[in-house]
Enzyme design. Structure first.
Site, PDB file in Angstrom:
ATOM      1  N   ASN A  10      49.523 -34.517  32.328  1.00  0.00           N
ATOM      2  CA  ASN A  10      50.221 -35.449  31.298  1.00  0.00           C
ATOM      3  C   ASN A  10      49.853 -34.853  29.662  1.00  0.00           C
ATOM      4  OD1 ASN A  10      51.418 -37.442  29.682  1.00  0.00           O
ATOM      5  ND2 ASN A  10      49.916 -39.098  30.543  1.00  0.00           N
ATOM      6  N   TRP A  11      50.918 -34.058  29.284  1.00  0.00           N
ATOM      7  CA  TRP A  11      50.486 -33.666  28.100  1.00  0.00           C
ATOM      8  C   TRP A  11      50.373 -34.716  26.699  1.00  0.00           C
ATOM      9  CZ3 TRP A  11      53.965 -28.695  27.257  1.00  0.00           C
ATOM     10  CH2 TRP A  11      53.598 -27.493  28.420  1.00  0.00           C
ATOM     11  N   LYS A  12      50.908 -35.995  27.270  1.00  0.00           N
ATOM     12  CA  LYS A  12      51.056 -36.761  26.059  1.00  0.00           C
ATOM     13  C   LYS A  12      51.766 -36.176  24.840  1.00  0.00           C
ATOM     14  CE  LYS A  12      46.750 -39.002  27.897  1.00  0.00           C
ATOM     15  NZ  LYS A  12      46.059 -40.093  27.754  1.00  0.00           N
ATOM     16  N   GLY A 231      45.253 -35.987  31.964  1.00  0.00           N
ATOM     17  CA  GLY A 231      45.565 -36.136  30.643  1.00  0.00           C
ATOM     18  C   GLY A 231      44.742 -34.760  29.644  1.00  0.00           C
ATOM     19  N   GLY A 232      43.883 -35.158  29.052  1.00  0.00           N
ATOM     20  CA  GLY A 232      43.279 -33.972  28.211  1.00  0.00           C
ATOM     21  C   GLY A 232      42.814 -32.627  28.851  1.00  0.00           C
TER      22      GLY A 232
HETATM   23  C1  PEP Z   1      46.536 -40.066  31.479  1.00  0.00           C
HETATM   24  O1  PEP Z   1      46.645 -40.154  30.454  1.00  0.00           O
HETATM   25  O2  PEP Z   1      47.351 -39.952  32.297  1.00  0.00           O
HETATM   26  C2  PEP Z   1      44.929 -39.429  31.681  1.00  0.00           C
HETATM   27  C3  PEP Z   1      44.393 -39.553  32.882  1.00  0.00           C
HETATM   28  O3  PEP Z   1      44.066 -39.175  30.740  1.00  0.00           O
HETATM   29  P1  PEP Z   1      42.897 -38.394  30.283  1.00  0.00           P
HETATM   30  O4  PEP Z   1      42.601 -37.415  31.735  1.00  0.00           O
HETATM   31  O5  PEP Z   1      42.730 -37.798  29.110  1.00  0.00           O
HETATM   32  O6  PEP Z   1      42.052 -39.449  30.744  1.00  0.00           O
END
Ligand code: PEP
Length: 248
Positions: A10-12, A231-232
């Site tokens: 999930n690149w956001k 995410g990150g």
């Molecule tokens: C997400 O936003 O779906 C997520 C899991 O973010 P992160 O891995 O950065 O916690």
């Protein structure tokens, strides 16, 4: 038979034409023939670029959100049919950032999941509790309520969704649920799915929340963790590829 795991990035709201291309080329170089399904969920304006670079590769792509409406006077919204035009296999729905910052309700998330399935897109339905809810021992009740709304809406198509358990307190914070904490909630979700579909084992339940190259293997070893929503770490090709390699 165990289900094929899914590792979805999930690149956001990150990236740009040049950065996306560099990331995707690095992923394509390193991904080989993964044992897991792999996908990246990009910001909507870049889906054409992502399609152009990934079509025919082992990496699928998807969107981070979509409209609950089919079409029409909904300024700014992106429909499932539009995502389908650009080859999206998945759409994340109900991410906690959508619930938190955009007031998305369980009913809206359920409507989005239903709309995605109708268009031939697999919704990745996010559920998860906040820290306050966990501390009040509400975790089970919250995730069950969130999933129940979707099950109610999609009914006999329940086995076609992907669920992502994402404790809100673990997203982007560097605090990961322990494998045992995550497994406990995944087992609850699996039992809920079992009551709703005759094929609960077909539904992939992903864990998301600060999953990274170092902790992925222990999370993915849990019996009811069928992949990750990342995410990150999905923005760094070596990290994302290490998570993919840990999923078998
Ligand atoms: C997400 O936003 O779906 C997520 C899991 O973010 P992160 O891995 O950065 O916690």
């Amino acid at each position: 038979m165990t289900i094929k795991k899914l590792i979805a990035g999930n690149w956001k709201m990150n990236g740009g034409l040049a950065a996306n291309e560099a990331l995707l080329r690095a992923l394509l170089t390193g991904v080989g023939q993964p044992s897991a399904d792999v996908a990246v969920c990009a910001p909507a304006p870049y889906l054409a670029q992502v399609q152009g670079l990934l079509a025919g590769s082992p990496i699928d792509w998807g969107a981070q959100d979509m409209s609950a409406h089919e079409q029409g006077a909904y300024t700014g919204e992106v429909s499932a049919a539009m995502l389908k035009d650009f080859g999206c296999r998945y759409a994340i729905v109900g991410h906690s950032e959508r619930r938190q910052y955009h007031g998305e309700t369980d009913a809206l998330v359920a409507a989005k999941a239903q709309r995605a399935l109708a268009a031939g897109i697999t919704p990745i339905v996010c559920v998860g509790e906040t820290l306050v809810e966990r501390e009040a021992e509400q975790t089970e009740a919250v995730v069950k309520r969130q999933l129940a709304a979707v099950i109610h809406a999609v009914a006999h198509c329940t086995s076609e969704i992907v669920v992502a358990y994402e404790p809100v307190w673990a997203i982007g914070t560097g605090k990961t649920a322990t494998p045992e904490q995550a497994q406990q909630v995944h087992a609850v979700l699996r039992a809920q799915l079992a009551a709703a579909t005759s094929h609960p084992e077909r539904v992939r339940i992903l864990y998301g929340g600060s999953m990274n190259a170092a902790n992925a293997a222990s999370l993915l070893a849990q019996p009811d963790i069928d992949g990750g929503l990342i995410g990150g770490a999905s923005l760094k090709a070596p990290d994302f590829l290490q998570i993919v390699a840990a999923a078998h």
